[in-house]
Each structure stands twice: as C-alpha cells, then as structure tokens.
Design a protein around this motif. Structure first.
Motif, PDB file in Angstrom:
ATOM      1  N   ALA A 109      22.849 -15.037 -40.582  1.00  0.00           N
ATOM      2  CA  ALA A 109      22.128 -14.022 -39.803  1.00  0.00           C
ATOM      3  C   ALA A 109      20.740 -14.549 -39.455  1.00  0.00           C
ATOM      4  N   SER A 110      20.310 -14.264 -38.243  1.00  0.00           N
ATOM      5  CA  SER A 110      18.958 -14.612 -37.799  1.00  0.00           C
ATOM      6  C   SER A 110      18.358 -13.392 -37.109  1.00  0.00           C
ATOM      7  N   VAL A 111      17.095 -13.124 -37.400  1.00  0.00           N
ATOM      8  CA  VAL A 111      16.409 -11.959 -36.852  1.00  0.00           C
ATOM      9  C   VAL A 111      15.248 -12.435 -35.995  1.00  0.00           C
ATOM     10  N   HIS A 112      15.136 -11.886 -34.787  1.00  0.00           N
ATOM     11  CA  HIS A 112      14.069 -12.242 -33.863  1.00  0.00           C
ATOM     12  C   HIS A 112      13.335 -10.961 -33.439  1.00  0.00           C
ATOM     13  N   PRO A 113      12.025 -11.040 -33.309  1.00  0.00           N
ATOM     14  CA  PRO A 113      11.289  -9.861 -32.824  1.00  0.00           C
ATOM     15  C   PRO A 113      11.757  -9.474 -31.430  1.00  0.00           C
ATOM     16  N   HIS A 114      11.891  -8.193 -31.210  1.00  0.00           N
ATOM     17  CA  HIS A 114      12.339  -7.687 -29.912  1.00  0.00           C
ATOM     18  C   HIS A 114      11.131  -7.183 -29.141  1.00  0.00           C
ATOM     19  N   TYR A 115      11.067  -7.524 -27.850  1.00  0.00           N
ATOM     20  CA  TYR A 115       9.874  -7.256 -27.060  1.00  0.00           C
ATOM     21  C   TYR A 115       9.532  -5.781 -26.950  1.00  0.00           C
ATOM     22  N   SER A 116      10.572  -4.897 -27.028  1.00  0.00           N
ATOM     23  CA  SER A 116      10.319  -3.469 -26.783  1.00  0.00           C
ATOM     24  C   SER A 116      10.157  -2.668 -28.063  1.00  0.00           C
ATOM     25  N   GLY A 117      10.141  -3.338 -29.195  1.00  0.00           N
ATOM     26  CA  GLY A 117      10.141  -2.586 -30.447  1.00  0.00           C
ATOM     27  C   GLY A 117       8.833  -2.667 -31.200  1.00  0.00           C
ATOM     28  N   ASN A 118       8.919  -2.316 -32.485  1.00  0.00           N
ATOM     29  CA  ASN A 118       7.764  -2.278 -33.366  1.00  0.00           C
ATOM     30  C   ASN A 118       7.269  -3.695 -33.655  1.00  0.00           C
ATOM     31  N   GLN A 119       6.002  -3.928 -33.417  1.00  0.00           N
ATOM     32  CA  GLN A 119       5.426  -5.248 -33.636  1.00  0.00           C
ATOM     33  C   GLN A 119       4.807  -5.391 -35.029  1.00  0.00           C
ATOM     34  N   GLU A 120       4.952  -4.386 -35.877  1.00  0.00           N
ATOM     35  CA  GLU A 120       4.343  -4.409 -37.201  1.00  0.00           C
ATOM     36  C   GLU A 120       5.269  -4.987 -38.263  1.00  0.00           C
ATOM     37  N   LEU A 121       6.463  -5.449 -37.902  1.00  0.00           N
ATOM     38  CA  LEU A 121       7.405  -5.990 -38.874  1.00  0.00           C
ATOM     39  C   LEU A 121       6.939  -7.364 -39.339  1.00  0.00           C
ATOM     40  N   ASN A 122       6.948  -7.586 -40.650  1.00  0.00           N
ATOM     41  CA  ASN A 122       6.562  -8.887 -41.183  1.00  0.00           C
ATOM     42  C   ASN A 122       7.794  -9.687 -41.572  1.00  0.00           C
ATOM     43  N   THR A 123       7.585 -10.836 -42.184  1.00  0.00           N
ATOM     44  CA  THR A 123       8.691 -11.734 -42.520  1.00  0.00           C
ATOM     45  C   THR A 123       9.644 -11.097 -43.527  1.00  0.00           C
ATOM     46  N   GLN A 124       9.119 -10.410 -44.529  1.00  0.00           N
ATOM     47  CA  GLN A 124       9.983  -9.771 -45.521  1.00  0.00           C
ATOM     48  C   GLN A 124      10.844  -8.683 -44.888  1.00  0.00           C
ATOM     49  N   ASP A 125      10.261  -7.964 -43.927  1.00  0.00           N
ATOM     50  CA  ASP A 125      11.056  -6.970 -43.200  1.00  0.00           C
ATOM     51  C   ASP A 125      12.217  -7.647 -42.481  1.00  0.00           C
ATOM     52  N   MET A 126      11.944  -8.784 -41.866  1.00  0.00           N
ATOM     53  CA  MET A 126      12.987  -9.499 -41.136  1.00  0.00           C
ATOM     54  C   MET A 126      14.115  -9.940 -42.068  1.00  0.00           C
ATOM     55  N   VAL A 127      13.759 -10.418 -43.269  1.00  0.00           N
ATOM     56  CA  VAL A 127      14.778 -10.855 -44.232  1.00  0.00           C
ATOM     57  C   VAL A 127      15.635  -9.672 -44.677  1.00  0.00           C
ATOM     58  N   ALA A 128      14.998  -8.535 -44.943  1.00  0.00           N
ATOM     59  CA  ALA A 128      15.753  -7.347 -45.356  1.00  0.00           C
ATOM     60  C   ALA A 128      16.695  -6.878 -44.247  1.00  0.00           C
ATOM     61  N   LEU A 129      16.226  -6.930 -42.998  1.00  0.00           N
ATOM     62  CA  LEU A 129      17.073  -6.522 -41.885  1.00  0.00           C
ATOM     63  C   LEU A 129      18.223  -7.509 -41.680  1.00  0.00           C
ATOM     64  N   ALA A 130      17.970  -8.784 -41.943  1.00  0.00           N
ATOM     65  CA  ALA A 130      19.053  -9.774 -41.854  1.00  0.00           C
ATOM     66  C   ALA A 130      20.132  -9.490 -42.891  1.00  0.00           C
ATOM     67  N   ALA A 131      19.720  -9.100 -44.105  1.00  0.00           N
ATOM     68  CA  ALA A 131      20.705  -8.750 -45.135  1.00  0.00           C
ATOM     69  C   ALA A 131      21.528  -7.533 -44.724  1.00  0.00           C
TER      70      ALA A 131
END
Length: 577
Positions: A264-286
């Motif tokens: 799984a790979s997570v990329h920031p989306h242009y239209s969404g929340n820009q406050e997500l950090n790296t740990q948030d991305m890892v949790a969303l990938a899981a």
C-alpha cells in the motif's frame, strides 16, 4: 461646336496614351443634368474603389458587381481602350437620344462583355477558394477524430470544427490536457515495469524448482508453480489521502503453499486535508491493506464455495425448494404428530404441473401465539436449512416459506413453512451407529454447532431421525443400493432464537456423549467463511437484522472455543478430517 469637340477628343486620347497597359484605367464620360456630355475627373478614386473591391471579393465579403454599381454613382465607366471607350460612350449617348431601351451598364459606359468577364473570373476564384477552405476544415476534423479514437478515452480533448474558433482555446486548458496525458503515460510505464518484475519473479521460481519442460502437452494438475495473480486498486481512504494497494497471490500446488502479498502507498490528495502527517499516512495505509484483504477474502471464499459444491446436488436442492415454494397442493390432512403446545401441522402433497412430480411436505402455519412465545417461529425452519447448506452440511430437509392465500385441509392461512417430509423415517437412537452415513462424533458435533448458531434448546431424541435422503440416488457410502439412500437427519427447528434459551458447546447432548470437543474440518473452515454479507443475503427475509448479528456473534464464539482447544490439545486431537 465641332472645333471644341475635336479638342476634347484629342485631349482624351493624349491622356489615354499616358496610361500603362498593365493596369486598369478609368475615364469618365457621363451625362450632367442638362443631358450634355462632360469629361469627369476623379478616375483615380474609382480605381482605388475597384482595387478594394477585388480584395474584398477574395475574402468573400461581397460581389464585384455590387462594388462596380456603387462606384458607378459618379457616372464613370471602365473601357478596355480609349478608342473603345469613346465608341461605347458615343453609342450610349446616341441610343439614349434615340429613346431605345438601354441597360444600366450601357448607360454608365461599361461594356457588357467586360462585366461578364469580371463576374465569371471572380465567381470561379471564389468557388475555388471556398472548396479549398472546406477541404482543409474536413481534413482537420477527420484528423482530430482519428486521434481521439486512437488514444485513451479518459483524457479530455478539444475538437476544432471551425478554424476561427482556435483563437478562443484556453491555453491553460491545453496545458491541463497535456499534464493528464503525461501522468497517464507515467502510470502505464509504471504498470509495465511492475508486470515485468512479476514475470521475472515467476521465471526465477520456476527455474529454482528444476523443472524440465518437455515438448509434449502437460497435465495442468501437475504443474508445481502457478504464475502470480496481481490486482491493483486506488481509492480515497480519507479526505486528503489517496491510497493505492497492490495485491499479489502466488500458489505452489506441489508444495501446497500459497503466498499473498499486499503493498500500500498513500499520497496526499490535492482536494483534501493538508494537516495529515507521516504517521497518519501509515495508519491509513494499514486501513487500506485491511480493506484489500477483505476484498480478497470475499472473492476467494465465494470461488471456493462454488468449486466445492456438487452441481447435481445443488440442482436437486433448487428443484425441491421451488416445488415447496410454488407446487400445487393436491391433498392435505392434519398431521399424526400432534404438538403438546397445541401448534397445528398438516401433511400435504405438492405437485409440479409441468413435470408431474409429486412430493410430500409438512406444513406449519404461522401463528401469533407461536411467534410471541418463541416456540413456534415457522420461518426458523428455513433459517436452519440455509445455515446447514452454508456450513457444507446436508442434515436438514429443504424448506420454503410461503405467503398469501394457502388452503390446507379446508382452512385458509396467510403464511407458513413447507418442509420436505421423509416417509418411513425412524428415530436415530433406534438405528445402529454402523448404519449412519457419517461418524457419530462428526454428526453430533455438527448438530450442536447448528443449534448454538440458531439458539435452539429443543433438541431431544424425537428430532434425530433416520430415513431416505431427499436427494434420490445420492451415494452415501453404504452397503447396498437401498441403504445408499438412507441417512441421519434433523427436524423441528421452530423453537430457535428464543431469548431465554441457553445453548452451549460444553452442554450434554441427547445421546449423552458429553460436551462437544471435536469439530469437522469441513465445518471448521466453513465457519470462517460465514461473513456478515453472506448471512444478510441469505437470512434477511426471515430474521431481523439484530438476530442476524447475534448469529455472527455466536459464530465468532464457536471459532474462539475450538481455536482454544486446538491451542491446548493440538489440531489432530480436535479437528476430524
């Protein structure tokens, strides 16, 4: 008068000699208000008008005839030569004095042949230019459409049918289209690289097994390594994060081994929340990996259920259920087996009018008292049959619920359950276990698991029967042909789902064999596949949603129970193959 006329003609001839032969000249002979002929000046202005009219004609603005008519307002004409101009002018004057019918061009001193020549020449040029312009526009449109058909339809394109509209194309829109094409090209290249890597991995796996591939066609069943199957999907798992998962399944039948890899790979989306950090991305990938695993599990279990089904048995079950649901009641009477709680049941005969096949069924009408007390919920008969099939069993006779006008034994009912009736059946306790179609341990374990799922505490000896199986001709590994159709089966499940009931795996059973400590390998794995989606699809017409989730909770408790036994006592002492 003659002398002055002669001088005027000489002056006109001298001026005509001074005109270059390659350019059009304009001289003016006209008539004033008194009717006398006068030399007109301003021929240069008429020449400029004529030249301008030629340029406008090339652009298709208006005809040369209209411009000549406008220029003739100064009473000028356009001769080919000075002598012919004088001749035409004289003729026009003489004809005008004679009162004959004179055309407007002749009155103005314009030669009809010259006017005709100019008209034909510029009409031909205009037609040629119009044809060329139309051809170029058609070619441009055809090229654009061919390009659209040959490229990816997911990319937006702009078509130009009118060249003038090119001036209105937004440059930013073109840049956006080019960016989309570049992204698509990058994505395709990345997928190709991934496929090449998978193929290299498959080739290396095959090479490591030391297989020599012969020219003869091989049996697919003995191929020791299968090529990995890869699926890829992308979704917005949370506003501001787009996640792409890649699932690869590789199976080695020779080693009885399977490998599942999920990336799984997570990329920031242009239209969404820009406050997500790296740990948030890892949790969303899981979370995305969990969803991908659920999709794979659903697909694989559905495929396994289809492969493990016996097509002939399934067809027979569907035929029986249809006959119970829609067969015509040709005879009916009250059942010989009376209920101690006063719940009516009827023995009926159903017929399929098309095939002529007849079967007997036990009809239980729905009653308000039975629903309220919980001891006679007739739709639970169908629930028990469905769960029995989902777990890979075939112990419960087919059942179907009918609604509408039901006439039985001279009485009218509006809802009830029809269950296949096995004639000549006897209590299972009266039959030697050597004649059972399955082992005693497996049968009693499956029975207790089914009763726990439907919360049925009413399982006494009268509900264990032995008789001819409803699937005629099905081999049950018995001795003779008559015995092949005999089996142990279960009846009467209408007391299920009572809130006050207590049904546990460690309780005693009717045969007094003690708590349930073993489980069939078939039932064990089918319990894992019993998902909420499957149960809702099968049981929603007969149970409330809360009751369906109670079944799921009890299923999880059963799995925890046997998982603990396996952990403490070992797989071989708990699971029966």
């Amino acid at each position: 008068g003659n002398e002055s006329s002669r001088q005027r003609r000489q002056a006109g001839g001298a001026k005509a000699k001074a005109i270059r032969p390659v350019s059009l000249s304009v001289v003016g002979l006209g008539r004033d208000n008194s009717g006398s002929s006068k030399k007109k000046s301003g021929s240069g202005g008429l020449g400029r008008k004529l030249k301008r009219s030629l340029s406008l004609r090339q652009l298709g603005a208006h005809s040369i005839e209209d411009e000549v008519e406008n220029a003739s307002g100064n009473e000028s004409n356009i001769p080919l030569s000075p002598s012919r101009a004088r001749s035409n002018g004289a003729k026009g004057l003489s004809r005008g004095h004679k009162g004959r019918k004179v055309s407007e061009s002749s009155k103005r001193g314009i030669s009809p042949s010259l006017l005709s020549y100019i008209r034909k020449k510029f009409k031909k040029e205009a037609a040629t230019k119009e044809a060329a312009l139309s051809s170029s526009v058609d070619d441009l449109a055809a090229t654009a459409k061919n390009h659209h058909q040959a490229t990816d339809p997911s990319v937006q394109r702009v078509f130009v049918d009118d060249p003038d509209s090119l001036a209105h194309i937004d440059v930013k829109e073109l840049e956006k289209i080019m960016k989309a094409l570049e992204d698509k090209d990058t994505s395709i290249k990345q997928e190709l690289q991934e496929q090449r890597a998978l193929l290299r991995q498959a080739v290396q796996s095959l090479s490591s097994t030391g297989i020599e591939v012969e020219d003869e066609e091989e049996d697919p069943a003995v191929i020791p390594q299968s090529l990995p199957v890869t699926t890829k999907s992308c979704e917005i798992v949370h506003p501001g994060a787009e996640c792409c998962t890649r699932t690869m399944v590789s199976i080695s039948p020779s080693e009885n081994k399977g490998t599942v890899t999920v990336e799984a790979s997570v990329h920031p989306h242009y239209s969404g929340n820009q406050e997500l950090n790296t740990q948030d991305m890892v949790a969303l990938a899981a979370l995305a990996i969990e969803k991908a695993g659920t999709r794979l599990f659903t697909h694989e279990t559905h495929t396994l259920r289809k492969k493990r089904r016996n097509a002939d048995r399934d067809a027979s079950h569907r035929e029986l259920v249809w006959l119970l649901q829609h067969g015509e009641i040709v005879s009916s009477r009250r059942s010989d087996h009376s209920s101690e709680f006063g719940h009516d049941s009827f023995l009926v005969e159903l017929e399929d009018r098309e095939s002529g096949r007849r079967i007997k069924a036990l009809f239980k009408p729905k009653s308000e008292e039975g629903e309220t007390s919980g001891w006679h919920r007739v739709e639970v008969e169908r629930v028990a049959y469905s769960l029995n099939r989902l777990l890979g069993m075939d112990y419960v006779p087919p059942s179907a619920v009918r609604k509408g006008e039901i006439l039985v034994d001279g009485k009218e009912f509006h809802e009830g359950c029809f269950t296949y009736f096995v004639e000549g059946a006897k209590q299972l306790s009266e039959v030697s276990t050597d004649l059972w179609d399955t082992s005693k341990e497996v049968f009693l374990s499956d029975t207790r698991i089914l009763d726990v799922l439907i919360h049925n505490s009413d399982r006494h000896h009268g509900h264990f029967l032995f008789g001819k199986h409803w699937i005629q001709g099905d081999s049950l590994s018995m001795g003779d042909q008559e015995a092949e159709m005999m089996c142990a089966f279960l009846i009467d499940h209408a007391a299920g789902f009572r809130q006050e009931a207590c049904v546990r795996l460690d309780h005693e059973n009717a045969f007094m064999t003690g708590p349930t400590r073993v489980i069939s390998a078939r039932t064990y794995i089918h319990l894992r596949y019993l998902t909420a989606e499957v149960l809702e699809a099968k049981l929603t017409p007969y149970l409330a949603l809360s009751e369906i989730y109670e079944v799921i909770r009890r299923k999880e408790a059963i799995l925890d129970y046997f998982d603990g036994l396996v952990f403490f006592h070992g797989y071989e002492n708990v699971v029966i193959d």
